[in-house]
Design a protein around this motif. Structure first.
Motif, short mmCIF file in Angstrom:
data_model
loop_
_atom_site.label_atom_id
_atom_site.label_comp_id
_atom_site.label_asym_id
_atom_site.label_seq_id
_atom_site.Cartn_x
_atom_site.Cartn_y
_atom_site.Cartn_z
N ILE A 1 13.79 139.23 20.10
CA ILE A 1 13.03 137.84 19.97
C ILE A 1 12.93 137.43 21.46
O ILE A 1 11.92 136.75 22.15
N LEU A 2 14.07 137.38 21.95
CA LEU A 2 14.16 136.48 23.40
C LEU A 2 13.38 137.15 24.48
O LEU A 2 12.70 136.76 25.42
N GLU A 3 13.47 138.72 24.20
CA GLU A 3 12.80 139.68 25.34
C GLU A 3 11.29 139.32 25.20
O GLU A 3 10.09 139.17 26.29
N ASN A 4 10.78 138.79 23.76
CA ASN A 4 9.06 138.61 23.71
C ASN A 4 9.03 137.27 24.29
O ASN A 4 7.85 137.24 25.00
N PHE A 5 9.90 136.55 24.29
CA PHE A 5 9.70 135.00 24.93
C PHE A 5 9.45 135.40 26.64
O PHE A 5 8.86 134.78 27.19
N GLN A 6 10.39 136.11 27.14
CA GLN A 6 10.47 136.31 28.47
C GLN A 6 9.27 137.06 29.02
O GLN A 6 8.38 136.75 29.95
N ASN A 7 8.48 137.97 27.95
CA ASN A 7 7.60 138.73 28.34
C ASN A 7 6.15 138.13 28.19
O ASN A 7 5.01 138.48 28.77
N ASP A 8 6.10 137.36 27.14
CA ASP A 8 4.74 136.51 26.87
C ASP A 8 4.84 134.99 27.16
O ASP A 8 5.73 134.32 26.43
N LYS A 9 4.52 134.69 28.20
CA LYS A 9 4.55 133.34 28.79
C LYS A 9 3.76 132.27 27.96
O LYS A 9 3.96 130.95 28.17
N VAL A 10 3.12 132.52 26.97
CA VAL A 10 2.17 131.55 26.34
C VAL A 10 3.03 131.54 24.93
O VAL A 10 2.43 130.54 24.30
N LEU A 11 3.95 132.39 24.57
CA LEU A 11 4.55 132.08 23.49
C LEU A 11 5.40 130.95 23.39
O LEU A 11 6.26 130.91 24.57
N GLY A 12 5.58 129.91 22.47
CA GLY A 12 6.22 128.65 22.62
C GLY A 12 7.10 128.86 21.25
O GLY A 12 8.34 128.17 21.54
N MET A 13 6.87 129.20 20.13
CA MET A 13 7.74 128.88 19.12
C MET A 13 7.74 130.27 18.10
O MET A 13 6.37 130.77 17.99
N TYR A 14 8.57 130.72 17.71
CA TYR A 14 8.43 131.62 16.34
C TYR A 14 9.06 130.98 15.09
O TYR A 14 10.15 130.21 15.34
N VAL A 15 8.37 130.87 14.07
CA VAL A 15 8.75 130.26 12.81
C VAL A 15 8.99 131.40 11.73
O VAL A 15 8.28 132.37 11.89
N PRO A 16 9.77 131.22 10.97
CA PRO A 16 9.97 132.06 9.79
C PRO A 16 8.66 132.39 8.84
O PRO A 16 8.07 131.43 8.71
N PHE A 17 8.69 133.31 8.26
CA PHE A 17 7.66 133.66 7.15
C PHE A 17 7.66 132.46 6.10
O PHE A 17 8.64 131.93 5.96
N PRO A 18 6.75 132.08 5.83
CA PRO A 18 6.61 130.75 4.86
C PRO A 18 6.97 131.02 3.58
O PRO A 18 7.02 132.47 3.17
N PRO A 19 7.54 130.38 2.79
CA PRO A 19 8.31 130.67 1.67
C PRO A 19 7.15 131.29 0.64
O PRO A 19 6.21 130.77 0.51
N HIS A 20 7.70 132.28 -0.17
CA HIS A 20 6.48 132.98 -1.21
C HIS A 20 7.33 133.65 -2.23
O HIS A 20 8.15 134.49 -1.86
N LYS A 21 6.91 133.40 -3.49
CA LYS A 21 7.42 134.28 -4.62
C LYS A 21 6.52 134.10 -5.67
O LYS A 21 6.39 132.81 -6.54
N GLY A 22 5.70 134.67 -5.86
CA GLY A 22 4.69 134.78 -7.15
C GLY A 22 3.50 133.69 -7.04
O GLY A 22 2.91 133.55 -5.98
N ASP A 23 3.81 132.70 -7.74
CA ASP A 23 3.13 131.47 -7.89
C ASP A 23 3.59 130.57 -7.18
O ASP A 23 2.97 129.12 -7.09
N LYS A 24 4.72 130.64 -6.67
CA LYS A 24 5.26 129.52 -5.77
C LYS A 24 5.36 129.77 -4.42
O LYS A 24 5.45 130.89 -4.10
N GLY A 25 5.60 128.90 -3.56
CA GLY A 25 5.39 128.89 -2.32
C GLY A 25 4.21 128.55 -1.41
O GLY A 25 3.19 128.27 -2.10
N ALA A 26 4.28 128.68 -0.12
CA ALA A 26 2.98 128.03 0.86
C ALA A 26 2.38 129.12 1.43
O ALA A 26 1.63 128.88 2.49
N TRP A 27 2.72 130.38 1.37
CA TRP A 27 2.32 131.45 2.36
C TRP A 27 0.70 131.65 2.11
O TRP A 27 0.03 131.73 3.14
N ILE A 28 0.15 131.63 0.89
CA ILE A 28 -1.20 131.93 0.69
C ILE A 28 -2.13 130.82 1.43
O ILE A 28 -2.94 131.28 2.16
N ASN A 29 -1.84 129.69 1.26
CA ASN A 29 -2.83 128.55 1.60
C ASN A 29 -2.10 127.54 2.24
O ASN A 29 -2.78 126.72 2.43
#
Length: 398
Positions: free
Chosen positions: A143-171
């Motif tokens: 992850i840290l090497e990706n920041f160092q190599n990609d000067k436009v990358l400002g933030m990594y966020v985790p995968f949005p919560p998702h489980k079946g009909d719960k969560g915010a990943w789809i929309n």
């Protein structure tokens, strides 16, 4: 929203068999800031904390002395917070004094279900957060090497919560927070497009980031009193606005926000997703006769076509006793239409789903009767010729 954002996902290797001893970030300073409240959960996160490379500083923030006392090793820097504002005040009040000493930081926290029905979902959500931030030592280094190599990358966020009909990943999910997020954007003097039609991808207040991309987040002097006293509402508070404002702060600073997924988590998620999609398509087929995407596009057209056709006739018959007939019956059930009979060229069965079958020779034409021809395309012309030969014109193709 997601289709508009190019290269949104980054699957990052967490190969545990190829571990470097150092972060190898030259003179860059890195810290992981961890906010903990639920003492009984600490053991769940210990393996992730142990993955943090030696040359990365670790801050433990908690409102409970009993939790801080569990981190006896001298590498942990412990910060006591007020029991107000939860993880958001840990980030904005407690971390404000030291966060900009670092070039890169990870902020992460614990999480607990509000009721027993949420237990499995929250368990997966916690896995989303911690695996996609701290899955292994090599993952963190990557992850840290990706920041160092990609000067436009400002933030990594985790995968949005998702489980079946719960969560915010789809929309995505604004919840009840679009207006308060807009107000916060104005307060922080952000100049980015925030649209109610495009929910944020930054949820959970968990991330890896360049600290220079977070400057405007600290543009005001945050105090504990800025946050509601406990117990706080489940949605609509300033806490929930801060959670969603993160990506816009980073974008305002001229950087990109991406979703990071550890290779281990990605493999687990794709297996989970395959099971969910299999269930979804089976259910769509069983209940609506929908087998693929083209069926979805055509479904409402078919529904309206059959509804309009039925309005012109007292009795509806279906021509064909195969798979298309059963698909047609599913739409008829959705419209509360019960066909009087099934018409076939040659009779091989007595009924289909309890509806009597008759040959076309025995079918009597009547102005009150309409036929839905429900056969595969290669037989349609043949059936239409049979109907026209008998001077039957009250029909449509399914």
């Amino acid at each position: 929203m997601y289709e508009k954002m190019k290269n949104l996902y980054t699957i990052i290797s967490d190969d545990k068999g190829n571990i470097s001893n150092n972060v190898s970030m030259s003179s860059s300073a890195v810290a992981v800031i961890i906010c903990l409240y639920y003492e009984e959960q600490i053991h769940e996160y210990d393996r992730y904390i142990q993955n943090i490379p030696e040359d990365i500083d670790i801050y433990i923030i908690s409102s409970k002395e009993s939790i801080l006392n569990k981190f006896e090793n001298e590498r942990y820097m412990k910060v006591k917070k007020n029991n107000r504002g939860r993880d958001i005040s840990a980030l904005l009040v407690c971390a404000e004094s030291f966060i900009f000493k670092y070039d890169y930081v990870c902020f992460i926290h614990d999480k607990k279900e509000k009721c027993s029905n949420d237990e499995d979902y929250i368990k997966l959500w916690k896995r989303n957060l911690w695996s996609n931030m701290l899955e292994s030592k090599q993952y963190i280094i990557n992850i840290l090497e990706n920041f160092q190599n990609d000067k436009v990358l400002g933030m990594y966020v985790p995968f949005p919560p998702h489980k079946g009909d719960k969560g915010a990943w789809i929309n995505g999910s604004w919840g009840r927070n679009y207006i308060n997020t807009q107000k916060l954007a104005d307060l922080l003097n952000l100049h980015v497009n925030i649209s109610e039609n495009e929910p944020p991808i930054a949820l959970s207040t968990v991330f890896w980031a360049r600290t220079c991309a977070l400057k405007k987040l600290y543009g005001r002097k945050w105090k504990y009193e800025d946050f509601p006293a406990e117990p706080i509402k489940d949605d609509g508070e300033i806490n929930h606005a801060v959670e969603r404002i993160l990506q816009y702060v980073v974008q305002d600073a001229g950087y990109e926000v991406k979703i990071s997924m550890s290779s281990t988590f990605a493999a687990e998620f794709f297996q989970q997703l395959q099971g969910e999609l299999s269930f979804l398509w089976t259910s769509l087929n069983n209940n609506f006769g929908i087998r693929n995407y083209s069926d979805i596009k055509n479904y409402w057209e078919k529904l309206e076509k059959i509804k309009t056709f039925k309005d012109n006739f007292d009795q509806i018959y279906i021509y064909g006793a195969g798979v298309r007939c059963r698909d047609c019956l599913k739409i008829c059930r959705a419209l509360n239409i019960k066909p009087q009979g099934i018409v076939v060229s040659e009779k091989n069965v007595e009924n289909v789903e309890g509806i009597p079958v008759m040959t076309v020779k025995k079918f009597e034409q009547s102005p009150s009767r309409g036929i839905i021809v429900a056969v595969v395309e290669k037989y349609q012309e043949e059936i239409m010729a049979v109907l026209e030969k008998k001077k039957i014109s009250n029909y449509i193709l399914f």
